[in-house]
Design a protein around this motif. Structure first.
Motif, short mmCIF file in Angstrom:
data_model
loop_
_atom_site.label_atom_id
_atom_site.label_comp_id
_atom_site.label_asym_id
_atom_site.label_seq_id
_atom_site.Cartn_x
_atom_site.Cartn_y
_atom_site.Cartn_z
N PRO A 1 0.79 -1.24 0.00
CA PRO A 1 0.00 0.00 0.00
C PRO A 1 0.82 1.28 0.00
CG PRO A 1 0.10 -0.89 2.20
CD PRO A 1 0.85 -1.86 1.32
N GLN A 2 0.25 2.28 -0.66
CA GLN A 2 0.76 3.65 -0.57
C GLN A 2 0.38 4.16 0.81
OE1 GLN A 2 0.17 7.37 0.09
NE2 GLN A 2 -1.47 7.17 -1.41
N VAL A 3 1.37 4.56 1.60
CA VAL A 3 1.14 4.87 3.01
C VAL A 3 1.05 6.36 3.27
CG1 VAL A 3 1.94 4.47 5.37
CG2 VAL A 3 2.40 2.77 3.60
N SER A 4 1.89 7.15 2.64
CA SER A 4 1.95 8.58 2.93
C SER A 4 0.66 9.28 2.50
CB SER A 4 3.13 9.23 2.22
OG SER A 4 4.32 8.64 2.65
N PRO A 5 0.24 10.31 3.23
CA PRO A 5 -0.98 11.03 2.87
C PRO A 5 -0.92 11.64 1.48
CG PRO A 5 -0.23 11.65 5.06
CD PRO A 5 0.86 10.84 4.45
N VAL A 6 0.24 12.13 1.09
CA VAL A 6 0.41 12.66 -0.26
C VAL A 6 1.68 12.06 -0.85
CG1 VAL A 6 -0.85 14.82 -0.05
CG2 VAL A 6 1.48 14.73 0.75
N LEU A 7 1.65 11.83 -2.13
CA LEU A 7 2.68 11.01 -2.75
C LEU A 7 4.08 11.61 -2.64
CD1 LEU A 7 2.81 8.32 -4.19
CD2 LEU A 7 2.67 9.53 -6.35
N TYR A 8 4.21 12.94 -2.73
CA TYR A 8 5.55 13.51 -2.74
C TYR A 8 6.29 13.22 -1.43
CZ TYR A 8 3.87 17.44 0.15
OH TYR A 8 3.34 18.21 1.16
#
Length: 512
Positions: free
Chosen positions: A148-155
Motif C-alpha cells: 500500500p501507498q502509506v503517505s498522505p500525499v505522494l511527494y
C-alpha cells in the motif's frame, strides 16, 4: 400417542435427508461449478460491486462474506468473521475458484493495511490462511496482496525518503526487528523516528516480510499476486517492492504487478481463461511514437511494461494480428479523433478498448464527449479512465478478455444475460470516470466546502447523496438515452457515495 411418535420420527428422518441432500459438504458431481469465493480488497465499488458485475458478465457468481464482516472506510473488517465464513465456503462443490485479498484477511482492508498496528499479529493470520488453503483442496486459489501507498500525499514518499541513507538504514533495522519479533528494538526505533516515518517504513517492511513468507510456502494450486499501489520511481515503497522482488526471485506461481484496484477484475478474467483454455490476443496501439516508454504519474514502470504485464497475467498474448485492440490514450489534445482511430484500427470481429490515461482520477472530457456524440458505444467495446494508469489499463485488459469470452458462448440466453451485465459494466465506467470524476466531482466538493463540510469526512452522507443524485441526473439521463440509441437498454441508475468521502461514487444501473 404412538401415531404422534411415529410422525415425529418420520419428520426427523425427512429433515435429516433434506439436510444431507443440501449440504455443501456432499460430493454431488452434478453441481455446476459457477461460483467464486471472493474476499475483496475493500468495499469500494471498484473492488467489490464492479468485480461482481464483470464476473456475472463472464457467467460466474461471486460468493462474498456478509457486509458487516467487511471493512467500511477507516473501520477495519472483522477478521474472525471472515475466517469463519471462509471455512464454511471454500469446500462448497459449486465453487470453482477462490480469490482472497490478504490485505483484507490480514490487515482489515486496504486502508487498514496502511497502519503497521494492523499487521502486528500477522503470524496468526498466516496460520489461518494456511488452514483455508488446506480446506480448499485442489481448487484454484488466488491470493492478492497490495503493497500500500502509506503517505498522505505522494511527494512525501519520493526522493526525500529514498535518497536519505538514514531512511534505508531505518528500513533494514525495522524489517529485521519485525521478522525477529524484537519488540525492544522496535520500541527504541519508534521513539527515535518521527511517528509518520516509523509507520510508513514499518508498514512497507512488514508487507515485504508477510509476502515473502506467503510466496515461500505455496501449494501447486495457489497463485500469489503482489500489486504495487500508487508510487513513484524513487519512493521508499518502490524500494521495498524491489527488495521483495529480489527476495522471492525464482518462486513459482508468483506475479508482481503495478496497480491495485484492478487486480481482482483481472483475476476473474484469468480464472475464466484458465478454466476454458483461452489465450486472448491483444494488439497495443500507442497514440504517439515513444508513448510506450513513458513513466506516468503514480507509477513505478513504463506504459509498455504495465500494459504487457497485465495482458500476460490474465493469460493473454501480445500480437499484431489480434482479437482485441487496446488503445492507450495519453494526450488530451490529440487531434486525430477517436472515430478516425477506431476506423483505422478496428476490423470486423475485433474488440476495441480505450485506456484513457491522459489524466489521473477521471476520463478526458473531450474524448468521451466525442465517443458519446458519435454514438460509438458498441464500436468501442471497452473503456476506462479510472484513477491511475495501472488501474485504467488493467480494467480495459479485463473488459476485453471478458468480451472475448462472451463471444465464445453458444447458448443464446446465456449470451444475452452475459451481454447485459457487460454493458452495465461499461455504463458504470462512463458514469463514474467521465460524468462524476471529470464533471460533477468538483461541483460536489465545492458544495461541501460552501456548507462547511469536509469532502473526505462527510458527517451527513444522506444529504450529500441527495445532492449528488440531483447533479448527476441530467448527465445520466443523456448517457442512458445514448445507450438506448445504440440498442442497449438501461432503465435507470442510482448513485450514492459508498463511503463518507467524495473520492468515488457507487453507480447501480437498473437493467431490464
Amino acid at each position: 400417542m404412538k401415531k404422534f411418535f411415529a410422525f415425529i420420527m418420520i419428520l426427523m428422518m425427512t429433515v435429516s435427508i433434506v439436510s444431507i441432500d443440501t449440504s455443501y459438504k456432499d460430493s454431488m458431481k452434478y453441481v455446476s461449478k459457477d461460483k467464486i469465493v471472493f474476499i475483496p480488497l475493500d468495499t469500494r465499488p471498484v473492488s467489490l460491486q464492479n468485480v461482481e458485475i464483470l464476473a456475472k458478465a463472464g457467467g460466474k457468481e461471486l460468493l462474498v462474506p456478509p457486509m458487516d464482516a467487511l471493512d467500511d472506510y477507516k473501520k477495519k473488517s472483522n477478521q474472525d468473521m471472515i475466517y469463519d465464513w471462509l471455512k464454511g465456503s471454500v469446500e462448497r462443490p459449486d465453487v470453482s475458484a477462490i480469490i482472497i485479498s490478504t490485505n483484507q484477511f490480514i490487515s482489515g482492508g486496504l486502508i487498514g493495511s496502511r497502519n503497521y498496528v494492523n499487521d502486528i499479529n500477522y503470524k496468526e493470520s498466516l496460520e489461518r490462511l494456511k488452514e483455508i488453503i488446506g480446506l480448499s483442496g485442489d481448487k484454484r486459489l488466488f491470493l492478492i496482496s497490495i503493497m500500500p501507498q502509506v503517505s498522505p500525499v505522494l511527494y512525501q514518499q519520493d526522493t526525500i525518503y529514498v535518497q536519505n541513507s538514514a531512511n534505508i538504514g531505518y528500513y533494514n533495522q525495522i524489517k529485521k526487528a519485525i521478522s525477529e519479533n524484537d519488540t525492544k528494538t522496535l520500541k527504541r526505533l519508534k521513539a527515535n523516528i518521527p511517528s509518520y516515518l516509523f509507520n510508513y517504513i514499518a508498514v512497507i517492511a512488514s508487507e515485504v516480510i508477510i509476502n515473502e513468507q506467503i510466496a515461500s510456502n505455496l501449494k501447486p494450486n495457489v497463485t500469489f499476486t503482489i500489486g504495487l499501489d500508487d508510487t513513484t520511481m524513487k519512493s521508499m515503497l518502490k524500494y521495498s517492492y524491489d527488495d521483495l522482488k529480489t527476495a522471492i526471485k525464482g518462486y513459482k506461481n508468483v506475479y508482481m504487478l503495478h496497480g491495485a484496484d484492478e487486480i481482482s477484475m483481472m483475476t476473474v478474467a484469468k480464472i475464466l481463461n484458465e478454466e476454458n483454455g483461452l489465450k486472448p490476443s491483444y494488439k497495443i496501439v500507442y497514440e504517439e511514437s515513444g508513448d510506450e516508454n513513458s513513466y506516468l504519474p503514480f507509477e513505478g514502470g513504463t506504459v509498455k511494461e504495465i500494459t504487457e504485464e497485465k495482458i500476460g497475467y490474465i493469460g493473454g498474448v501480445v500480437s499484431q494480428d489480434a482479437k482485441n485492440i487496446i488503445y492507450i490514450h495519453m494526450h488530451k489534445n490529440y487531434k486525430t479523433g477517436i472515430k478516425n482511430v477506431v476506423s483505422k484500427y478496428k476490423i470486423s470481429g475485433q474488440n476495441f478498448g480505450v485506456a484513457d490515461v491522459a489524466k489521473t482520477n477521471g476520463g478526458d472530457k473531450d474524448l468521451v464527449e466525442e465517443i458519446l456524440k458519435d454514438k460509438l458505444i458498441k464500436l468501442i467495446d471497452a473503456y476506462s479512465g479510472w484513477n491511475t494508469p495501472s488501474n485504467t489499463i488493467g480494467t480495459v485488459v479485463s473488459e476485453l478478455s471478458i468480451k472475448s469470452y462472451i463471444g465464445t458462448t453458444k447458448d443464446k440466453k446465456d449470451f444475452e444475460d452475459m451481454q447485459k451485465y457487460y454493458y452495465a459494466f461499461t455504463f458504470i465506467r462512463y458514469a463514474d470516470d467521465y460524468i462524476y470524476q471529470s464533471i460533477v466531482r468538483d461541483a460536489m466538493q465545492n458544495w461541501a466546502k460552501s456548507n462547511g463540510l469536509n469532502p473526505d469526512k462527510l458527517t451527513n452522507k444522506s444529504e450529500a447523496d441527495a445532492v449528488l443524485r440531483e447533479k448527476m441526473k441530467p448527465y445520466l439521463d443523456t448517457l442512458m438515452s445514448i445507450y438506448d440509441d445504440c440498442g442497449v437498454k438501461i432503465k435507470g441508475a442510482d448513485v450514492e457515495y459508498p463511503w463518507s468521502r467524495m473520492f468515488e461514487i457507487k453507480v447501480a444501473p437498473i437493467l431490464e
